[in-house]
Design a protein around this motif. Structure first.
Motif, mmCIF file in Angstrom:
data_model
loop_
_atom_site.group_PDB
_atom_site.id
_atom_site.type_symbol
_atom_site.label_atom_id
_atom_site.label_comp_id
_atom_site.label_asym_id
_atom_site.label_seq_id
_atom_site.Cartn_x
_atom_site.Cartn_y
_atom_site.Cartn_z
ATOM 1 N N THR A 37 0.918 -0.932 0.379
ATOM 2 C CA THR A 37 -0.437 0.200 -0.064
ATOM 3 C C THR A 37 1.125 1.495 -0.027
ATOM 4 O OG1 THR A 37 0.196 0.071 2.437
ATOM 5 C CG2 THR A 37 -1.117 -0.992 1.405
ATOM 6 N N VAL A 38 0.165 1.986 0.268
ATOM 7 C CA VAL A 38 1.014 3.428 0.393
ATOM 8 C C VAL A 38 2.513 3.812 1.240
ATOM 9 C CG1 VAL A 38 -0.814 4.637 1.850
ATOM 10 C CG2 VAL A 38 1.095 6.728 -0.494
ATOM 11 N N ASP A 39 1.741 2.937 2.453
ATOM 12 C CA ASP A 39 2.711 3.030 3.740
ATOM 13 C C ASP A 39 2.970 1.485 4.497
ATOM 14 O OD1 ASP A 39 0.275 2.358 4.671
ATOM 15 O OD2 ASP A 39 0.403 4.445 5.687
ATOM 16 N N VAL A 40 3.026 0.739 3.102
ATOM 17 C CA VAL A 40 3.465 -0.553 3.479
ATOM 18 C C VAL A 40 4.115 -1.202 3.007
ATOM 19 C CG1 VAL A 40 2.401 -3.174 4.311
ATOM 20 C CG2 VAL A 40 1.005 -0.509 5.119
ATOM 21 N N LYS A 41 5.698 -2.009 3.065
ATOM 22 C CA LYS A 41 6.463 -2.458 2.067
ATOM 23 C C LYS A 41 6.375 -3.739 2.693
ATOM 24 C CE LYS A 41 8.938 1.208 -0.141
ATOM 25 N NZ LYS A 41 9.841 1.605 -0.630
ATOM 26 N N THR A 42 6.843 -4.849 2.142
ATOM 27 C CA THR A 42 7.144 -6.323 1.905
ATOM 28 C C THR A 42 8.558 -6.453 1.487
ATOM 29 O OG1 THR A 42 4.783 -7.679 1.832
ATOM 30 C CG2 THR A 42 6.571 -9.162 1.385
ATOM 31 N N PHE A 43 9.091 -7.032 3.186
ATOM 32 C CA PHE A 43 10.743 -7.016 2.009
ATOM 33 C C PHE A 43 11.248 -8.757 2.246
ATOM 34 C CE2 PHE A 43 9.861 -3.537 4.370
ATOM 35 C CZ PHE A 43 10.904 -2.066 3.402
ATOM 36 N N CYS A 44 11.340 -9.278 0.952
ATOM 37 C CA CYS A 44 12.151 -10.506 1.269
ATOM 38 C C CYS A 44 13.310 -11.191 0.932
ATOM 39 C CB CYS A 44 11.697 -11.389 -0.114
ATOM 40 S SG CYS A 44 9.393 -10.943 -1.075
ATOM 41 N N PHE A 45 13.723 -12.134 2.037
ATOM 42 C CA PHE A 45 14.976 -12.118 1.995
ATOM 43 C C PHE A 45 15.162 -13.723 1.760
ATOM 44 C CE2 PHE A 45 13.863 -8.926 5.045
ATOM 45 C CZ PHE A 45 14.565 -8.388 5.152
ATOM 46 N N VAL A 84 7.166 -22.078 1.364
ATOM 47 C CA VAL A 84 7.771 -21.629 0.179
ATOM 48 C C VAL A 84 8.969 -21.139 0.741
ATOM 49 C CG1 VAL A 84 8.160 -19.808 -1.001
ATOM 50 C CG2 VAL A 84 6.148 -20.478 -1.145
ATOM 51 N N PRO A 85 9.901 -22.996 1.277
ATOM 52 C CA PRO A 85 10.738 -22.244 2.392
ATOM 53 C C PRO A 85 12.499 -22.151 2.077
ATOM 54 C CG PRO A 85 10.799 -24.465 0.937
ATOM 55 C CD PRO A 85 9.827 -23.707 0.650
ATOM 56 N N TYR A 86 12.353 -21.418 0.571
ATOM 57 C CA TYR A 86 13.624 -21.237 0.501
ATOM 58 C C TYR A 86 13.653 -19.246 0.548
ATOM 59 C CZ TYR A 86 15.362 -25.644 -0.358
ATOM 60 O OH TYR A 86 16.007 -27.003 -1.478
ATOM 61 N N SER A 87 12.877 -18.763 1.205
ATOM 62 C CA SER A 87 12.748 -17.343 1.541
ATOM 63 C C SER A 87 11.970 -16.952 2.518
ATOM 64 C CB SER A 87 12.797 -16.758 0.225
ATOM 65 O OG SER A 87 10.885 -16.587 0.073
ATOM 66 N N PHE A 88 11.834 -15.846 3.036
ATOM 67 C CA PHE A 88 10.907 -15.632 4.370
ATOM 68 C C PHE A 88 10.913 -14.268 4.023
ATOM 69 C CE2 PHE A 88 14.833 -14.610 6.514
ATOM 70 C CZ PHE A 88 14.428 -13.021 7.201
ATOM 71 N N SER A 89 9.680 -14.136 4.070
ATOM 72 C CA SER A 89 9.174 -12.184 3.968
ATOM 73 C C SER A 89 8.489 -11.304 5.406
ATOM 74 C CB SER A 89 8.034 -12.084 2.906
ATOM 75 O OG SER A 89 9.047 -12.658 2.286
ATOM 76 N N ILE A 90 8.981 -10.492 5.761
ATOM 77 C CA ILE A 90 8.116 -9.688 6.497
ATOM 78 C C ILE A 90 7.759 -7.878 5.458
ATOM 79 C CG2 ILE A 90 9.955 -10.202 8.700
ATOM 80 C CD1 ILE A 90 11.372 -7.355 8.195
ATOM 81 N N THR A 91 6.395 -8.055 6.618
ATOM 82 C CA THR A 91 5.981 -6.605 5.851
ATOM 83 C C THR A 91 5.716 -5.666 6.934
ATOM 84 O OG1 THR A 91 4.468 -8.026 4.443
ATOM 85 C CG2 THR A 91 3.614 -6.103 5.007
ATOM 86 N N VAL A 92 6.191 -4.289 6.856
ATOM 87 C CA VAL A 92 6.045 -3.102 7.174
ATOM 88 C C VAL A 92 5.756 -2.359 7.436
ATOM 89 C CG1 VAL A 92 8.257 -1.758 8.761
ATOM 90 C CG2 VAL A 92 8.558 -4.102 7.541
ATOM 91 N N LYS A 93 5.061 -1.506 8.111
ATOM 92 C CA LYS A 93 4.431 -0.472 8.377
ATOM 93 C C LYS A 93 4.864 0.650 8.040
ATOM 94 C CE LYS A 93 -0.374 2.355 9.192
ATOM 95 N NZ LYS A 93 -1.031 2.390 8.158
ATOM 96 N N ARG A 94 5.310 2.240 7.707
ATOM 97 C CA ARG A 94 5.162 3.159 8.169
ATOM 98 C C ARG A 94 4.904 3.706 8.905
ATOM 99 N NH1 ARG A 94 9.159 6.755 5.129
ATOM 100 N NH2 ARG A 94 9.173 5.632 3.881
ATOM 101 N N ALA A 95 5.860 4.313 10.027
ATOM 102 C CA ALA A 95 4.565 4.814 11.386
ATOM 103 C C ALA A 95 5.354 6.437 10.906
ATOM 104 C CB ALA A 95 5.475 4.000 12.888
ATOM 105 N N PRO A 96 4.867 7.135 11.535
ATOM 106 C CA PRO A 96 5.676 8.944 11.294
ATOM 107 C C PRO A 96 6.398 8.698 12.429
ATOM 108 C CG PRO A 96 2.851 8.796 11.652
ATOM 109 C CD PRO A 96 3.394 6.830 11.827
ATOM 110 N N SER A 97 6.538 8.541 13.457
ATOM 111 C CA SER A 97 7.527 8.403 14.087
ATOM 112 C C SER A 97 8.287 7.213 14.475
ATOM 113 C CB SER A 97 7.502 8.947 15.222
ATOM 114 O OG SER A 97 6.552 8.270 16.062
ATOM 115 N N GLY A 98 8.034 6.625 13.501
ATOM 116 C CA GLY A 98 9.102 5.479 13.256
ATOM 117 C C GLY A 98 10.635 5.300 13.033
#
Length: 374
Positions: A37-45, A84-98
């Motif tokens: 979304t406009v303020d949420v990203k998923t990072f895959c590792f 999906v075992p060869y990678s994992f992901s986290i999904t992070v929301k941007r917080a105004p003061s984070g």
């Protein structure tokens, strides 16, 4: 007849020594960044060498980052599925003061490497098997229950799922297309989306407002019979707990994500304990104190009853990484060579680790003199 030479691909497969993930510190590389979304990203590792990232859907990892020349630890739920075992992901929301969320959104790119600790966490769908589940989420709290839903979906599990997600607006619904795809593909997945509001001219035919008893009864009439997994802002989870209690739900079948910012009550208790320690410092004698020896550092210190191993290390200026401070994330794990402790953790360490001598320094109070490997 001559024997055919092995193909390069077959040689490669024979050379692969695939490892499996276990709780600890691991170096990983970011391989993909997805704008949800406009303020949420998923990072895959992925790992630099083949690693099977096995974990229980709902568990989390702790990132080890350096921001503004300071080491920062922050925990995030794994949003992908172990199917999906060869990678994992986290999904992070941007917080105004984070500090961390903003840094990740602005700086973490494909190819960057970082260290992660984990996986850990008691909140998962493997330890609480059920034929019927209700997955409740608010905002970015969708990540652990999405991992569960993906796992059930990918493994063709015979689990009746009802997924109820609350968001601010239709544009803030994370994974919306994937959720709708899952709902369209299998009969044992029901999806209900609730939006607090919708913008002028924006089409929305779903539920409006907030999750309440009336909506829950309408959406999932048999919720009383289900295993419930819930994650979201604390105000959201508190409202869900009260709703379920008033409905007569058997709360031992309710599970919620609990890591995050240290609760106010925990912080206040820590302050009170520190004040008590100061008030009674003059009345304690040496016989009541314990000696903590850190073997690698070659240092030792005397501490008062009730102080933790982590507090002992801080007195010596030793740095043991710590994130949650409540025995949840597992970041502060150290090896105890000798002595006894009372450890009040919240799922941040496995029974196997405890059996071989590991402790979480943030929540381990010495009951004798100790020797710590650090």
């Amino acid at each position: 007849m001559t024997k055919a030479a092995a193909s390069p691909s077959s040689n490669y497969l024979h050379e692969i020594n695939t490892k499996t993930w276990s709780n600890g510190r691991h170096l990983v590389r970011c391989v993909k960044v997805i704008e949800e979304t406009v303020d949420v990203k998923t990072f895959c590792f992925m790992a630099s060498q083949p690693v099977m990232f096995f974990f229980k859907p709902g568990q989390f990892v702790t990132l080890e980052l350096e921001i503004e020349s300071q080491q920062i630890m922050r925990s995030y739920t794994i949003s992908s599925s172990p199917s999906v075992p060869y990678s994992f992901s986290i999904t992070v929301k941007r917080a105004p003061s984070g500090l961390v969320s903003n840094w990740l959104h602005d700086n973490l790119q494909e190819g960057n490497e970082l260290a992660v600790h984990g996986p850990v966490g008691l909140f998962n769908c493997i330890d609480y098997p059920a034929d019927k589940v209700l997955l409740l989420s608010g905002g970015v709290g969708i990540t652990p229950v999405m991992s569960m839903a993906r796992w059930f979906f990918d493994t063709n599990a015979e689990v009746d799922m009802h997924f109820v997600h609350s968001a601010r607006t239709p544009d803030d619904i994370i994974y919306r297309r994937e959720l709708e795809h899952m709902c369209s593909r299998i009969s044992n997945f029901s999806l209900s989306l609730i939006c607090e509001r919708h913008n002028t001219g924006q089409a929305w035919a779903g539920y409006r407002g907030y999750l309440d008893a009336g909506k829950l009864q309408m959406i999932c009439p048999d919720f009383i019979q289900r295993e419930i997994f819930c994650c979201g802002p604390e105000v959201y989870m508190r409202a869900v707990r009260e709703l379920l209690k008033k409905s007569g739900f058997e709360m031992r079948r309710y599970h919620e994500e609990s890591f995050g910012a240290t609760p106010e009550a925990v912080e206040q208790n820590a302050i009170e304990q520190a004040e008590i320690a100061v008030d009674h410092a003059d009345t304690l004698n040496v016989d009541e104190m314990f000696s903590i020896e850190f073997l690698k550092a070659g240092k030792s210190v005397q501490i008062h009853p009730g102080e933790t191993v982590h507090e002992a290390s801080a007195k010596l200026g030793l740095t043991i990484p710590k994130a949650c401070g409540m025995g949840i994330c597992g970041t502060c794990k150290v090896m105890k060579i000798d002595g006894q402790v009372e450890m009040s953790h919240n799922g941040g360490i496995t029974d196997d680790d405890v059996a071989i001598g590991y402790i979480l320094s943030c929540c381990s109070v010495p009951k004798s003199n100790l020797q710590i490997e650090a």
